[in-house]
Design a protein around this motif. Structure first.
Motif, short mmCIF file in Angstrom:
data_model
loop_
_atom_site.label_atom_id
_atom_site.label_comp_id
_atom_site.label_asym_id
_atom_site.label_seq_id
_atom_site.Cartn_x
_atom_site.Cartn_y
_atom_site.Cartn_z
N PHE A 96 0.83 -1.20 0.00
CA PHE A 96 0.00 0.00 0.00
C PHE A 96 0.87 1.25 0.00
O PHE A 96 0.61 2.20 -0.74
CB PHE A 96 -0.96 0.02 1.19
CG PHE A 96 -1.93 1.17 1.13
CD1 PHE A 96 -3.13 1.03 0.46
CD2 PHE A 96 -1.63 2.39 1.70
CE1 PHE A 96 -4.03 2.10 0.36
CE2 PHE A 96 -2.51 3.47 1.61
CZ PHE A 96 -3.70 3.32 0.94
N ALA A 97 1.90 1.25 0.82
CA ALA A 97 2.80 2.42 0.89
C ALA A 97 3.50 2.64 -0.45
O ALA A 97 3.61 3.79 -0.91
CB ALA A 97 3.81 2.22 2.00
N ALA A 98 3.96 1.56 -1.08
CA ALA A 98 4.68 1.70 -2.36
C ALA A 98 3.76 2.16 -3.48
O ALA A 98 4.16 2.95 -4.35
CB ALA A 98 5.33 0.38 -2.72
N CYS A 164 9.39 0.02 6.50
CA CYS A 164 8.80 0.48 5.25
C CYS A 164 9.29 1.89 4.90
O CYS A 164 9.67 2.17 3.76
CB CYS A 164 7.28 0.46 5.36
SG CYS A 164 6.43 0.79 3.82
N ALA A 165 9.31 2.77 5.89
CA ALA A 165 9.77 4.14 5.66
C ALA A 165 11.24 4.15 5.23
O ALA A 165 11.62 4.86 4.30
CB ALA A 165 9.58 4.98 6.92
N PHE A 166 12.07 3.35 5.88
CA PHE A 166 13.48 3.26 5.49
C PHE A 166 13.62 2.71 4.09
O PHE A 166 14.50 3.12 3.33
CB PHE A 166 14.24 2.38 6.48
CG PHE A 166 14.87 3.12 7.63
CD1 PHE A 166 14.24 4.22 8.19
CD2 PHE A 166 16.10 2.72 8.15
CE1 PHE A 166 14.82 4.91 9.25
CE2 PHE A 166 16.69 3.40 9.19
CZ PHE A 166 16.05 4.49 9.76
N ALA A 167 12.75 1.76 3.72
CA ALA A 167 12.81 1.20 2.37
C ALA A 167 12.44 2.23 1.33
O ALA A 167 13.14 2.41 0.32
CB ALA A 167 11.89 -0.01 2.27
N PHE A 172 17.46 2.14 3.78
CA PHE A 172 17.91 0.75 3.91
C PHE A 172 18.92 0.39 2.83
O PHE A 172 19.86 -0.36 3.07
CB PHE A 172 16.72 -0.22 3.88
CG PHE A 172 16.28 -0.67 5.24
CD1 PHE A 172 17.18 -0.92 6.26
CD2 PHE A 172 14.94 -0.86 5.51
CE1 PHE A 172 16.77 -1.35 7.51
CE2 PHE A 172 14.51 -1.28 6.76
CZ PHE A 172 15.43 -1.53 7.77
N ALA A 173 18.74 0.93 1.64
CA ALA A 173 19.71 0.67 0.57
C ALA A 173 21.08 1.18 0.98
O ALA A 173 22.11 0.52 0.74
CB ALA A 173 19.25 1.32 -0.73
N LEU A 174 21.12 2.36 1.59
CA LEU A 174 22.40 2.91 2.06
C LEU A 174 23.02 2.07 3.16
O LEU A 174 24.23 2.01 3.31
CB LEU A 174 22.19 4.34 2.57
CG LEU A 174 21.78 5.38 1.54
CD1 LEU A 174 21.46 6.71 2.21
CD2 LEU A 174 22.90 5.58 0.51
N LEU A 175 22.15 1.42 3.95
CA LEU A 175 22.63 0.57 5.04
C LEU A 175 22.95 -0.85 4.59
O LEU A 175 23.42 -1.66 5.39
CB LEU A 175 21.57 0.53 6.15
CG LEU A 175 21.27 1.85 6.86
CD1 LEU A 175 20.10 1.69 7.82
CD2 LEU A 175 22.51 2.36 7.59
N GLY A 176 22.68 -1.14 3.32
CA GLY A 176 22.99 -2.47 2.79
C GLY A 176 21.92 -3.51 3.02
O GLY A 176 22.15 -4.70 2.77
N GLU A 177 20.74 -3.10 3.47
CA GLU A 177 19.63 -4.05 3.66
C GLU A 177 18.96 -4.29 2.33
O GLU A 177 18.42 -3.37 1.72
CB GLU A 177 18.63 -3.50 4.68
CG GLU A 177 17.38 -4.36 4.84
CD GLU A 177 17.68 -5.78 5.26
OE1 GLU A 177 17.43 -6.69 4.44
OE2 GLU A 177 18.19 -5.99 6.37
N GLU A 178 18.99 -5.52 1.85
CA GLU A 178 18.46 -5.83 0.53
C GLU A 178 17.00 -6.31 0.56
O GLU A 178 16.35 -6.36 -0.47
CB GLU A 178 19.34 -6.89 -0.15
CG GLU A 178 20.75 -6.37 -0.41
CD GLU A 178 21.65 -7.41 -1.03
OE1 GLU A 178 21.18 -8.55 -1.29
OE2 GLU A 178 22.83 -7.10 -1.26
N PRO A 180 14.08 -5.28 2.95
CA PRO A 180 13.43 -4.62 4.09
C PRO A 180 12.13 -5.29 4.52
O PRO A 180 11.87 -5.41 5.72
CB PRO A 180 13.17 -3.20 3.59
CG PRO A 180 14.12 -3.00 2.47
CD PRO A 180 14.32 -4.35 1.85
N MET A 181 11.34 -5.74 3.57
CA MET A 181 10.08 -6.38 3.92
C MET A 181 10.34 -7.70 4.63
O MET A 181 9.68 -8.02 5.63
CB MET A 181 9.20 -6.60 2.68
CG MET A 181 7.82 -7.10 3.03
SD MET A 181 6.66 -7.01 1.64
CE MET A 181 7.40 -8.20 0.52
N GLY A 182 11.30 -8.45 4.15
CA GLY A 182 11.67 -9.70 4.81
C GLY A 182 12.19 -9.46 6.21
O GLY A 182 11.88 -10.21 7.15
N ALA A 183 12.97 -8.39 6.38
CA ALA A 183 13.50 -8.04 7.71
C ALA A 183 12.35 -7.66 8.64
O ALA A 183 12.33 -8.05 9.81
CB ALA A 183 14.51 -6.91 7.59
#
Length: 197
Positions: A96-98, A164-167, A172-178, A180-183
């Motif tokens: 929904f957010a995306a 979600c906001a970080f994604a 999250f991309a800057l932090l290397g999280e590939e 975010p939804m799975g996390a």
């Protein structure tokens, strides 16, 4: 010149809300203008204030309508009978957010003036979404822990929102999280497991 006699008050409210929602989806909260809504529907800004009372109340009504649409989208996915209903909650939040970034952010960007309360009608509309989350948490908790569902729902929504906001902002991309939804889903599962779910 406004078309003051063209619509009843209820029709005006629906017209303003629909156009306001469209405008918010297009431009987002920072660029939203009640004056632009009035222009688009052919009424004066005074008409909008007469119907909604203030700019803040209009934005509140738009955001509450967004909550209703969001809850309907989530309910449709849950009604399909998925095996993993908790995953559906998290996926629904992200999707929904995306798909509606301006509407989604407007919910969190808008602040009420100090001392002003959310009207009961708006509060009820907004409660539909968290009520669904709470109901799904109750389904996975042991009966003796069902009383914790409301508090867990608030915390878990905050957890998913943060991910979600970080994604969406690229943090999250800057932090290397590939994933975010799975996390986010992993954190939800961990919390529910710790609560006995």
């Amino acid at each position: 010149m406004g078309r003051r006699s063209d619509h009843s008050r209820a029709e005006l409210e629906a017209l303003i809300l629909a156009e306001g929602h469209r405008l918010m989806a297009e431009v987002g909260y920072a660029r939203f203008s009640a004056r632009e809504v009035a222009k688009r529907i052919g009424y004066s800004i005074g008409t909008i204030h007469n119907v909604f009372g203030s700019h803040n109340r209009l934005v509140m009504a738009i955001n509450s309508h967004t909550f209703t649409l969001w809850a309907e989208a989530m309910r449709a996915r849950l009604d399909a009978g998925p095996a993993d209903r908790i995953a559906v909650l998290v996926e629904s939040y992200f999707s929904f957010a995306a798909e509606n970034p301006n509407l989604w952010m407007a919910i969190y960007d808008h602040r009420l003036p100090e001392g002003e309360q959310i009207p009961e009608r708006d509060r009820e509309q907004r409660a539909g979404l968290t009520g669904m989350v709470e109901a799904e948490i109750i389904r996975v908790l042991p009966p003796e822990r069902a009383g914790r569902a409301a508090a867990l729902a608030r915390s878990l929504v905050a957890t998913v929102h943060g991910h979600c906001a970080f994604a969406l902002t690229g943090t999250f991309a800057l932090l290397g999280e590939e994933d975010p939804m799975g996390a986010a889903l992993a954190r939800v599962r961990e919390t529910l497991a710790a609560a006995g779910g």
